[in-house]
Write an enzyme that holds these catalytic residues in place. Structure first.
Site, short mmCIF file in Angstrom:
data_model
loop_
_atom_site.label_atom_id
_atom_site.label_comp_id
_atom_site.label_asym_id
_atom_site.label_seq_id
_atom_site.Cartn_x
_atom_site.Cartn_y
_atom_site.Cartn_z
N VAL A 107 7.22 -2.73 2.65
CA VAL A 107 8.63 -2.74 3.06
C VAL A 107 9.47 -3.45 2.01
O VAL A 107 10.65 -3.72 2.24
CB VAL A 107 8.78 -3.42 4.45
CG1 VAL A 107 8.06 -2.62 5.52
CG2 VAL A 107 8.27 -4.86 4.45
N HIS A 123 6.44 2.10 7.04
CA HIS A 123 6.59 0.94 7.92
C HIS A 123 7.97 0.30 7.85
O HIS A 123 8.14 -0.84 8.25
CB HIS A 123 5.50 -0.10 7.60
CG HIS A 123 4.11 0.36 7.97
ND1 HIS A 123 2.96 -0.29 7.59
CD2 HIS A 123 3.70 1.43 8.70
CE1 HIS A 123 1.90 0.35 8.07
NE2 HIS A 123 2.33 1.41 8.74
N ALA A 252 -4.18 -3.57 -8.88
CA ALA A 252 -3.23 -2.48 -9.14
C ALA A 252 -2.63 -2.59 -10.54
O ALA A 252 -2.53 -1.58 -11.26
CB ALA A 252 -2.13 -2.53 -8.07
N1 APR Z 1 -4.37 -5.01 -6.35
C1 APR Z 1 -4.87 -4.12 -5.45
N2 APR Z 1 -5.29 -4.46 -4.23
C2 APR Z 1 -5.21 -5.76 -3.88
C3 APR Z 1 -4.70 -6.75 -4.75
C4 APR Z 1 -4.27 -6.34 -6.03
N3 APR Z 1 -3.78 -7.18 -6.92
N4 APR Z 1 -4.74 -7.95 -4.10
C5 APR Z 1 -5.24 -7.71 -2.88
N5 APR Z 1 -5.53 -6.39 -2.74
C6 APR Z 1 -6.05 -5.70 -1.58
C7 APR Z 1 -6.91 -6.51 -0.63
O1 APR Z 1 -8.27 -6.51 -1.08
C8 APR Z 1 -6.73 -5.76 0.68
O2 APR Z 1 -7.68 -4.70 0.78
O3 APR Z 1 -4.93 -5.32 -0.80
C9 APR Z 1 -5.34 -5.15 0.55
C10 APR Z 1 -4.28 -5.80 1.41
O4 APR Z 1 -4.56 -5.55 2.75
P1 APR Z 1 -3.55 -5.92 3.91
O5 APR Z 1 -3.03 -7.31 3.72
O6 APR Z 1 -4.25 -5.60 5.19
O7 APR Z 1 -2.31 -4.94 3.67
P2 APR Z 1 -2.08 -3.45 4.16
O8 APR Z 1 -3.34 -2.66 4.13
O9 APR Z 1 -0.92 -2.94 3.40
O10 APR Z 1 -1.65 -3.67 5.66
C11 APR Z 1 -1.21 -2.55 6.37
O11 APR Z 1 -0.49 -3.88 8.21
O12 APR Z 1 0.56 -5.85 8.78
C12 APR Z 1 0.68 -4.48 8.72
O13 APR Z 1 2.62 -3.20 8.53
C13 APR Z 1 1.84 -4.12 7.84
O14 APR Z 1 2.00 -2.48 6.13
C14 APR Z 1 1.16 -3.46 6.65
C15 APR Z 1 -0.10 -2.90 7.29
#
Ligand code: APR
Length: 265
Positions: A107, A123, A252
């Site tokens: 977001v 989202h 990333a």
């Molecule tokens: N590059 C790539 N991936 C990364 C990095 C990085 N630098 N740092 C962390 N990660 C990975 C983590 O290993 C994890 O798998 O990013 C992921 C983050 O996961 P979440 O915090 O669960 O985020 P997300 O999957 O986007 O959550 C989904 O949940 O809270 C709700 O609506 C909110 O959009 C969000 C949704």
């Protein structure tokens, strides 16, 4: 699966040659911009709350000011952050490849700030508020007076406090962040678009998501069942890893410039 150089080159070739590439991003996409992910512990003022306790309709009903203040804190974080090399690589790739679609769970608007266009925001967006009464979405004002905000329906702008709106004796609604909270449905048009693109994709690149939140987490398997090759980019294994066709272990900002054959920033 940690890919060797030879395997990485083969995956990169598939990604780069896909006529229709769908990129799905999550919070990890913005981690290297300094925006914390959802499932890592919060710091500072908000350390004793989990996002799951704040990002719900129930939390907003019970403590609207606290929920708004959390989003204000997150807006400040994002305002100070800048797109990273991963965001920039995707934006640059899209400029030369109109067959690429970008669907995000984030977001923070960092893809758009990097120059990506047509971003599907599943989202919602931190940049806007939405009226509980008339559902109008309004830009979150820079001169935010704080507290709980209200809006005179039909006015097209944030009015301020309940008191200032009541004085106008017009239909009014309380404003909430324009975000999809836990337990809420996704915006129908955004989801339909994302699902259609998943079915049409030749390759799906899944970046920085834990794959725990549905329905977004279902997009890679929807695409795979329709014949797409699915590549995950994440420093950690995720709920999606056992199902995807290739896992690139890395961040990333490290991986995307290489995968899309860009010189490092
Ligand atoms: N590059 C790539 N991936 C990364 C990095 C990085 N630098 N740092 C962390 N990660 C990975 C983590 O290993 C994890 O798998 O990013 C992921 C983050 O996961 P979440 O915090 O669960 O985020 P997300 O999957 O986007 O959550 C989904 O949940 O809270 C709700 O609506 C909110 O959009 C969000 C949704």
């Amino acid at each position: 699966m940690l890919l060797c150089a030879h395997e990485f080159a083969a995956v990169a070739e598939r990604v780069q040659q896909a006529p229709r590439l769908l990129v799905l991003t999550g919070a990890g996409m913005s981690a290297e911009s300094g925006v914390p992910t959802f499932r890592e512990a919060q710091t500072g003022l908000w350390a004793r709350f989990s996002p799951e306790d704040l990002a719900t309709p129930q939390a907003f009903a019970a403590t609207p000011e606290r929920v708004l203040d959390w989003y204000r804190w997150r807006r400040d974080l994002v305002a100070k952050a800048a797109p990273n090399a991963g965001h920039r690589a995707l934006a640059q790739w899209q400029r030369g490849h109109p067959g690429m679609d970008l669907v995000t769970q984030n977001v923070d608007g960092l893809h758009q700030r990097a120059g990506s266009t047509g971003v599907v925001e599943l989202h919602g967006r931190l940049s806007h508020l939405r009226c509980e009464q008339c559902a109008q979405s309004l830009p979150w004002p820079d001169d935010d007076p704080g507290g709980v905000l209200w809006h005179q329906c039909g006015s097209g702008s944030v009015g301020g406090s309940r008191k200032s709106i009541a004085a106008l004796a017009a239909p009014a609604g309380r404003l909430r962040p324009d975000i999809v909270w836990f337990g809420e449905a996704l915006p129908a048009a955004a989801w339909e678009h994302a699902e259609r693109r998943a079915r049409e994709a030749d390759v799906v690149l899944v970046v920085g998501t834990s794959g725990l939140v549905h329905p977004a987490a279902a997009l890679p398997s929807i695409a795979q069942r329709a014949g797409a090759y699915v590549v995950e980019v994440n420093p950690q294994p995720t709920a999606l890893s056992p199902e995807v066709d290739a896992c690139v272990s890395g961040t990333a900002a490290e991986v995307l410039p290489q995968l899309l054959a860009m010189p490092p920033a």
